[in-house]
Design a protein around this motif. Structure first.
Motif, PDB file in Angstrom:
ATOM      1  N   MET A 165      45.738  39.239  31.672  1.00 13.22           N
ATOM      2  CA  MET A 165      46.537  38.314  32.540  1.00 13.22           C
ATOM      3  C   MET A 165      46.220  37.005  32.514  1.00 13.22           C
ATOM      4  O   MET A 165      46.737  36.094  33.072  1.00 13.22           O
ATOM      5  N   GLU A 177      48.959  38.302  46.773  1.00 11.45           N
ATOM      6  CA  GLU A 177      48.605  38.349  45.595  1.00 11.45           C
ATOM      7  C   GLU A 177      49.496  39.701  45.209  1.00 11.45           C
ATOM      8  O   GLU A 177      50.281  39.818  44.187  1.00 11.45           O
ATOM      9  N   ALA A 189      42.717  34.272  40.964  1.00  8.49           N
ATOM     10  CA  ALA A 189      41.484  34.316  40.258  1.00  8.49           C
ATOM     11  C   ALA A 189      40.929  33.071  40.030  1.00  8.49           C
ATOM     12  O   ALA A 189      40.080  32.590  39.018  1.00  8.49           O
ATOM     13  N   PHE A 220      37.514  37.944  45.885  1.00 15.18           N
ATOM     14  CA  PHE A 220      38.039  39.133  45.119  1.00 15.18           C
ATOM     15  C   PHE A 220      36.622  40.148  44.758  1.00 15.18           C
ATOM     16  O   PHE A 220      36.364  40.520  43.718  1.00 15.18           O
ATOM     17  N   PHE A 251      41.060  36.090  34.938  1.00 10.77           N
ATOM     18  CA  PHE A 251      41.097  37.302  35.403  1.00 10.77           C
ATOM     19  C   PHE A 251      40.419  38.154  34.702  1.00 10.77           C
ATOM     20  O   PHE A 251      40.187  38.105  33.501  1.00 10.77           O
TER      21      PHE A 251
HETATM   22  N1  LUZ Z   1      43.053  38.851  40.588  1.00  9.74           N
HETATM   23  C1  LUZ Z   1      42.946  39.731  39.466  1.00  9.74           C
HETATM   24  C2  LUZ Z   1      42.041  38.256  41.009  1.00  9.74           C
HETATM   25  O1  LUZ Z   1      44.074  40.570  39.527  1.00  9.74           O
HETATM   26  N2  LUZ Z   1      41.967  39.784  39.013  1.00  9.74           N
HETATM   27  C3  LUZ Z   1      41.146  39.004  39.225  1.00  9.74           C
HETATM   28  O2  LUZ Z   1      39.943  39.086  38.109  1.00  9.74           O
HETATM   29  C4  LUZ Z   1      40.861  38.301  40.121  1.00  9.74           C
HETATM   30  N3  LUZ Z   1      39.906  37.398  40.512  1.00  9.74           N
HETATM   31  C5  LUZ Z   1      40.026  36.798  41.592  1.00  9.74           C
HETATM   32  C6  LUZ Z   1      41.250  36.873  42.358  1.00  9.74           C
HETATM   33  N4  LUZ Z   1      42.112  37.138  42.182  1.00  9.74           N
END
Ligand code: LUZ
Ligand code: MOS
Length: 756
Positions: A437, A226, A502, A338, A432
């Motif tokens: 986003m 990511e 996300a 996350f 997100f």
């Molecule tokens: N990435 C992010 C993520 O930038 N914001 C999030 O809330 C998120 N949630 C899960 C996985 N990646």
């Protein structure tokens, strides 16, 4: 519908980064990473590398024309170390040579003299030293301080979860090539083409419109790509810009394991209070997140820990504080869930500790406190809860009474083998957490032969998102999915993408596809009306035909498309989707950050060999809220993969850094992931079919991350089995619960009776 990649994958025809045919003159990179976790670079000598046969050039921070900076949320991460190193593996130099072998060989010739500084690997120590990435955050609901006096029992404890290596099968990498007019095309194994584009733009000072980042698919991402695909792409692009040659770097596994961040380890303190009916009245928790040496995505991960700190439970009085602690580990990063799993583990540990203290079944406490529709989360959003529906269906469907009787009978008649059983409810917020986003775009072209081309910002990483995108277009157009083709994700075709992350990729990009297709179809209906001389309201499009007043006409898809072209009507559309209704105010820590929540309940049973500390997972039986699944086959695959990845985190995957911050578990022989022998004997997945309106694409709820957290149930089932053998064990809440730790729990100092 099958995953559109299944044939290509089984035949080995699918293209990954390493399958892209090489252009003549391609050069190969290798990174020299800091051998020391913290220190001051006194002297860097790359001459040995430069003199190595085949080496074209060695790059350091001095070659950067733009900024030596790739930090996404906070600008605290140099691409190359300048004078300080902050973690083992931090890039210091990038060797470019005519072959991979030459580049790797030359890296070994680099000499560096580093004045060592104190190394901190423990987040609690970092916090005590005031080393925080961002100021602490606190989520509050009710009044915890007052609530304690109303509690019948108050129990405190500590819970620790370790990191997790992403172990995507395809390692990180990039391949950059010069086009004309200073344009660089980069093939990158990234979940976030735009993040790569921005990072390269910053480092090279090239404008974003000169950077085409293209992604066909990844061999796995899991969050590891990511944010952390940026480094390798920026290195390749930098070298490409200087040398005007194609430059490729596909990381060797150990480089990848050593240099990239992982799931954040957390250490947490909790205090929980229940009334005499076992209702949880108060919960206080402090999270110490091990962020590593730079921010990366840690502040966002920290936030999601807070969002999920009460899991599926309604607790009227909550105070949750989270510290993002700077240590000398590689910057830890996104990993499926996350931060959510780390938060959920702690509330489950707290409940287990209450249950153990009071001698009641944890499931009784869990079930009693599941939230209901209308209950408020500590962050202010109201639940539309399927928590009870999932739990109750799991109890009934899997006949929990007889499962319990079997475990009791087994434990009563076996001395050296014990079984354990645990429930794991999950509630995961979809969107997100950074509201901005939550936007996506899609580009749809219909060609004059009726075939359809589709490009979105979604990155296929094995999760099946391309299949779902194609299904959306085929469903809206009501044509055969075979007439739709999905194109590689490219920053020249789709701009300003959010990462595929996300769990929201199919929703966000799918909605954009839907909007684009609906708009094209609207125009086609006007064309049909004009062709047939009827009112547009009487035109209906279904089963690949135009219908007028309930009767099929001659106008099929191909004829209609051609008619539109002849009438000079646009057959292309670019659509933009932004999730409506979501907002969050960080100054109050309140809002409505999630489009919706995904729910589920797992029942986990295990059998423990109390002589050897080994165990098998008998079954993971789940009732999961899929909404109305648009692809049950793919969604089932996500469930099974998530469960196994989650139980790996809980049981066997042990990331070990030594006191000098060096990764000891840096190969597949020292880092154990679940294999086919360690997956549960049975994984049952029941679909809780809900039809409620929600913001999921075609009401098919997000499925990427939530199932990972069912794996947490394995820890608690094992804990029960250990306690069935040794009721007075002092087993800490610390994961992974490796067979080694199980043995220590089985035979700890309080063991009163050694069987046999
Ligand atoms: N990435 C992010 C993520 O930038 N914001 C999030 O809330 C998120 N949630 C899960 C996985 N990646
Ligand atoms: Mo992710 S942890 O949704 O990249």
């Amino acid at each position: 519908m099958k995953n559109i990649d299944s044939t290509g994958h089984t035949r080995g025809e699918s293209i990954y980064l390493d399958d892209i045919p090489l252009l003549r003159g391609t050069l190969f990179g290798a990174v020299y990473g800091s051998p020391v976790a913290h220190g001051f670079i006194r002297r860097l000598d790359v001459s040995g590398a430069e003199e190595t046969p085949g080496v074209v050039r060695v790059f350091t921070f001095q070659d950067i024309k733009g900024e030596n900076q790739i930090g996404g949320i906070i600008p605290d991460e140099p691409l190359f170390a300048e004078h300080h190193v902050h973690f083992c593996g931090m890039p210091v130099a990038f060797v470019v040579a005519v072959s991979e072998d030459a580049a790797r060989h030359a890296v070994e010739k680099i000499k560096v003299e580093i004045e060592p500084w104190p190394v901190v690997t423990d987040p609690r120590v970092a916090q005590a030293n005031g080393e925080l990435i961002v100021p602490p955050r606190t989520f509050r609901l009710g009044d915890v301080d007052q609530a304690w006096s109303l509690c019948e029992h108050v129990i405190e404890g500590r819970a620790d979860t370790n990191g997790q290596e992403h172990l995507y099968i395809e390692t990180q990498g990039a391949y950059a090539m010069p086009l004309e007019n200073d344009v660089i095309r980069v093939y990158s194994s990234t979940q976030a083409p735009t993040a790569v584009q921005r990072a390269i733009s910053k480092v090279t000072a090239l404008p974003m419109h000169a950077l085409d980042i293209e992604v066909t698919r990844l061999g796995g991402g899991f969050g590891g790509k990511e944010d952390q695909a940026n480094v390798w792409a920026a290195l390749c692009a930098l070298a490409c810009l200087h040398l005007k040659k194609p430059v490729k770097y596909a990381m060797p596994r150990t480089d990848d394991m050593v240099m990239t961040g992982k799931r954040h380890p957390y250490s947490s303190d909790f205090r929980i209070g229940v009334d005499k009916d076992l209702k949880i009245l108060a919960y206080e928790v402090t999270f110490y997140q091990n962020a590593g040496a730079a921010a990366d995505l840690s502040p966002a991960v920290l936030e999601r820990t807070l969002f999920h700190c009460t899991n599926s439970y309604f607790i009227p009085n909550v105070r949750a504080t989270a510290y993002s602690c700077r240590t000398n580990l590689p910057p830890n990063t996104a990993f499926r869930g996350f931060g959510g799993p780390q938060g959920m583990y702690v509330i489950e540990a707290a409940i287990a500790k209450v249950a153990e203290g009071l001698g009641v079944d944890a499931a009784v406490i869990q079930k009693k406190n599941l939230h209901r529709t209308g209950d408020i989360f500590p962050y202010g959003q109201l639940a539309e809860s399927e928590a009870h529906a999932c739990w109750q269906k799991a109890e009934d469907l899997y006949d929990i009474q007889s499962m319990r009787r079997e475990v009791e009978a087994f434990n009563g008649s076996n001395r050296l083998f014990k079984k354990g059983i645990a429930f794991m409810p999950v509630c995961f917020g979809i969107s997100f957490t950074k509201t901005l986003m939550n936007q996506a775009r899609a580009l749809v072209h219909v060609y004059t032969d009726g075939s359809v081309s589709l490009t979105t910002g979604a990155v296929e990483m094995g999760q099946g998102v391309n299949t779902k995108m194609l299904q959306v277009a085929a469903a809206v157009f009501s044509i055969d999915p075979g007439s739709v083709r999905i194109q590689a994700t490219s920053t020249f075709k789709i701009a300003n993408t959010s990462p595929s992350a996300a769990s929201a990729t199919a929703d966000l990009n799918g909605k954009a596809v839907q909007m684009a297709c609906v708009e094209i179809l609207r125009r086609l209906k006007e064309v049909a009306a004009a062709e047939l001389g009827v009112a547009v309201e009487d035109v209906e499009w279904r089963e690949g035909m135009v219908w007028v007043s309930g009767a099929a006409t001659e106008l099929d898809w191909k004829k209609l498309v051609l008619a539109a072209f002849v009438r000079r009507v646009s057959l292309s559309e670019h659509a933009h989707y932004a999730t409506p209704g979501i907002h969050f105010d960080p100054s109050k820590e309140k809002g409505h950050p999630f489009a919706y929540h995904v729910y589920g309940t797992a029942i986990v049973t295990v059998t423990l060999d109390c002589l050897r500390g080994r165990y098998v997972i008998d079954a993971v039986k789940v009732v999961h809220d899929f909404g109305t699944s648009m692809n049950p086959l793919i969604d089932r695959g996500q469930m099974e993969g998530g469960i196994v990845q989650g139980l790996g985190w809980m049981t066997m995957e042990e990331v070990i850094y030594d006191e000098k911050g060096r990764l000891r578990s840096n190969t597949l022989s020292t880092y154990k992931v679940p294999d086919i022998y360690s997956v549960p004997e049975e994984i049952s997945i029941d679909f809780l079919h809900t039809q409620r309106d929600n913001l999921a694409i075609f009401r098919s709820k997000a499925v990427g991350e939530p199932p990972l957290m069912y794996g947490i149930g394995v820890y608690f089932a094992l804990r029960q089995a250990i306690r069935a053998f040794n009721p007075s064990t002092d087993l800490p809440f610390s994961t992974p619960l490796t067979p080694e730790k199980v043995l220590m729990g089985l035979y700890d100092k309080k063991l009163e009776h050694v069987p046999g």
